[in-house]
Design a protein around this motif. Structure first.
Motif, PDB file in Angstrom:
ATOM      1  N   GLN A  95       0.836  -1.185   0.000  1.00  0.00           N
ATOM      2  CA  GLN A  95       0.000   0.000   0.000  1.00  0.00           C
ATOM      3  C   GLN A  95       0.878   1.244   0.000  1.00  0.00           C
ATOM      4  O   GLN A  95       2.020   1.228   0.471  1.00  0.00           O
ATOM      5  CB  GLN A  95      -0.908   0.012   1.231  1.00  0.00           C
ATOM      6  N   ALA A  96       0.329   2.337  -0.526  1.00  0.00           N
ATOM      7  CA  ALA A  96       1.057   3.601  -0.515  1.00  0.00           C
ATOM      8  C   ALA A  96       1.372   3.997   0.924  1.00  0.00           C
ATOM      9  O   ALA A  96       0.510   3.954   1.798  1.00  0.00           O
ATOM     10  CB  ALA A  96       0.229   4.689  -1.202  1.00  0.00           C
ATOM     11  N   GLY A  97       2.622   4.378   1.177  1.00  0.00           N
ATOM     12  CA  GLY A  97       3.055   4.753   2.517  1.00  0.00           C
ATOM     13  C   GLY A  97       3.611   3.609   3.337  1.00  0.00           C
ATOM     14  O   GLY A  97       4.143   3.845   4.442  1.00  0.00           O
ATOM     15  N   GLN A  98       3.538   2.373   2.844  1.00  0.00           N
ATOM     16  CA  GLN A  98       4.048   1.226   3.586  1.00  0.00           C
ATOM     17  C   GLN A  98       5.579   1.220   3.553  1.00  0.00           C
ATOM     18  O   GLN A  98       6.207   1.509   2.536  1.00  0.00           O
ATOM     19  CB  GLN A  98       3.508  -0.068   2.978  1.00  0.00           C
ATOM     20  N   SER A  99       6.206   0.891   4.685  1.00  0.00           N
ATOM     21  CA  SER A  99       7.663   0.838   4.772  1.00  0.00           C
ATOM     22  C   SER A  99       8.194  -0.362   3.991  1.00  0.00           C
ATOM     23  O   SER A  99       7.693  -1.480   4.136  1.00  0.00           O
ATOM     24  CB  SER A  99       8.106   0.749   6.231  1.00  0.00           C
ATOM     25  N   LEU A 100       9.229  -0.121   3.187  1.00  0.00           N
ATOM     26  CA  LEU A 100       9.797  -1.169   2.342  1.00  0.00           C
ATOM     27  C   LEU A 100      11.217  -1.549   2.778  1.00  0.00           C
ATOM     28  O   LEU A 100      11.538  -2.734   2.886  1.00  0.00           O
ATOM     29  CB  LEU A 100       9.818  -0.703   0.879  1.00  0.00           C
ATOM     30  N   PHE A 101      12.072  -0.532   2.997  1.00  0.00           N
ATOM     31  CA  PHE A 101      13.472  -0.777   3.328  1.00  0.00           C
ATOM     32  C   PHE A 101      13.892   0.149   4.461  1.00  0.00           C
ATOM     33  O   PHE A 101      13.299   1.208   4.677  1.00  0.00           O
ATOM     34  CB  PHE A 101      14.378  -0.525   2.110  1.00  0.00           C
ATOM     35  N   LYS A 102      14.955  -0.250   5.160  1.00  0.00           N
ATOM     36  CA  LYS A 102      15.496   0.550   6.248  1.00  0.00           C
ATOM     37  C   LYS A 102      17.011   0.639   6.070  1.00  0.00           C
ATOM     38  O   LYS A 102      17.717  -0.373   5.981  1.00  0.00           O
ATOM     39  CB  LYS A 102      15.168  -0.113   7.583  1.00  0.00           C
ATOM     40  N   ILE A 103      17.502   1.888   5.992  1.00  0.00           N
ATOM     41  CA  ILE A 103      18.938   2.145   5.907  1.00  0.00           C
ATOM     42  C   ILE A 103      19.459   2.393   7.324  1.00  0.00           C
ATOM     43  O   ILE A 103      18.770   2.970   8.173  1.00  0.00           O
ATOM     44  CB  ILE A 103      19.208   3.353   4.992  1.00  0.00           C
ATOM     45  N   ASP A 104      20.658   1.960   7.567  1.00  0.00           N
ATOM     46  CA  ASP A 104      21.280   2.204   8.874  1.00  0.00           C
ATOM     47  C   ASP A 104      21.245   3.707   9.160  1.00  0.00           C
ATOM     48  O   ASP A 104      21.898   4.511   8.479  1.00  0.00           O
ATOM     49  CB  ASP A 104      22.721   1.695   8.860  1.00  0.00           C
ATOM     50  N   ASP A 105      20.497   4.108  10.204  1.00  0.00           N
ATOM     51  CA  ASP A 105      20.209   5.526  10.434  1.00  0.00           C
ATOM     52  C   ASP A 105      20.999   6.141  11.575  1.00  0.00           C
ATOM     53  O   ASP A 105      20.720   7.284  11.980  1.00  0.00           O
ATOM     54  CB  ASP A 105      18.716   5.709  10.695  1.00  0.00           C
TER      55      ASP A 105
END
Length: 392
Positions: free
Chosen positions: A91-101
């Motif tokens: 869905q639009a707005g759904q989290s897909l990936f996470k970069i080391d923040d």
């Protein structure tokens, strides 16, 4: 001896008479055979009739989502989490990936601390400004010192605004570490794995999101077909003609027809000079997700022709890309006629020129005939029944 010579003379004279008679007999037989007429061949003949024609044309097509969005990182870093799987619907707005923040989190914290410092400096500058204003009213200091205090306060206020902007930028970069879907759709292939270093300069996108609730199907039409398409539909412009165009079918790769019809809604502005064709776009509903971006198929366009001349394909002959039919004139002479066709309707050709309604043509056995030969027309069963009905 004399008697023997007479016998030989008599034998030779009788033999010559016999040979002469045989030659005369054979000659007369040959003349009789030459004088005998060869009977004309009997051939099945029908009349050209008008009828309802249905033309079916197929065009190779490629399928794309209404929106195919490449997902790319907007900050650099190591891929820390992959929150979805290839081919999943998101869905639009759904989290897909996470970069080391962690780096971006510290930058944001530093920016927030800078805001506190700027606010303290502004507060100090404000206190000094208020004190200078009071001293000016009492005549203790000059107006110059008041202007200097005002400038210091304005600089502190600007520094605070700058610190707040830097904090907002740091927060944006920190938020970019969580990559979200801009639209709803199906995910494509994910070429990266955990720990991969990614950034804005990466060649490949992280993935592609295809919004396939509706799909666009692109196909090419030749210049001749495009002209016929325009002539067939009403309207003064291409867009008006598209509105009057009938729905089209999509034949998928296995040969089956997609259950929902589509409509042609756009035509490219110019022809491809290399291929001599123009690109059309048809839109189909795809709520069940049966079609995916990258699929191939064929667009099927059917056109109906009223009162068109129909000739069975089996009753024609193709010679060097030209189509001929063998007609029968009033004196039963064979004539070879070249015809122009609009297209195929089932097992018939739809004829546009070269022959007229009511003309007679040979339905079969014309391969052994030559133009100018005389034939004996033989009515088909269909013509015999029609003749009987007309007689009643």
């Amino acid at each position: 001896m004399k008697n023997l010579m007479k016998v030989k003379q008599t034998f030779f004279s009788q033999s010559s008479i016999l040979v002469t008679g045989m030659l005369v007999f054979l000659s007369s037989c040959g003349n009789n055979q030459q004088q005998a007429e060869i009977p004309p061949a009997e051939v099945p003949v029908e009349q050209v009739k008008e009828g309802l024609g249905l033309s079916r044309r197929e065009y190779p097509a490629s399928i794309q989502g209404v929106s195919d969005v490449e997902i790319r990182p907007q900050v650099s870093g190591y891929l820390h989490k992959i929150l979805v799987d290839e081919g999943a619907y998101v869905q639009a707005g759904q989290s897909l990936f996470k970069i080391d923040d962690r780096v971006y989190m510290e930058q944001y914290n530093t920016a927030k601390a800078a805001i506190l410092v700027a606010k303290a400096n502004q507060k100090t500058a404000k206190i000094d400004l208020d004190r200078k204003m009071e001293m000016v009213r009492e005549g203790i200091v000059s107006d110059l010192q008041l202007h200097q205090a005002q400038a210091s306060y304005d600089a502190a206020a600007a520094a605070l605004a700058q610190a707040e902007a830097a904090a907002q930028s740091a927060k944006i970069n920190y938020d970019f570490c969580t990559i979200k879907a801009p639209v709803s759709g199906y995910l494509g292939r994910i070429p990266y794995r955990l720990g991969s270093l990614i950034g804005m300069s990466s060649v490949e996108p992280l993935t592609v999101v295809s919004d396939a609730r509706q799909i666009n199907v692109y196909f090419n039409m030749s210049e001749i077909d495009f002209i016929q398409f325009q002539e067939k539909h009403a309207g003064s412009s291409v867009q008006e003609k598209l509105k009057h165009a009938a729905p089209v079918d999509l034949m998928v790769a296995n040969g089956s027809v997609y259950p929902h019809k589509g409509r042609i809604d756009a035509v490219e502005g110019r022809f491809n000079e290399t291929t001599g064709s123009v690109t059309f776009r048809a839109k189909f509903d795809n709520q069940q997700g049966a079609l995916r971006a990258g699929n191939t198929g064929k667009i099927v366009i059917e056109q109906q022709y009223d009162k068109v001349l129909l000739i069975p394909i089996a009753s024609t002959m193709s010679i060097q890309d030209k189509i001929y039919v063998f007609g029968v004139e009033k004196d039963n002479k064979v004539v070879q006629k070249g015809i122009s066709v609009l297209g195929k309707s089932g097992t018939n050709y739809m004829v546009s020129s070269g022959i007229s309604a009511g003309d007679r043509y040979i339905t079969a056995g014309f391969e052994r005939l030559q133009p100018g030969m005389t034939v004996l027309p033989q009515q088909t069963k269909v013509d015999q029944v029609n003749a009987q009905l007309q007689g009643r």
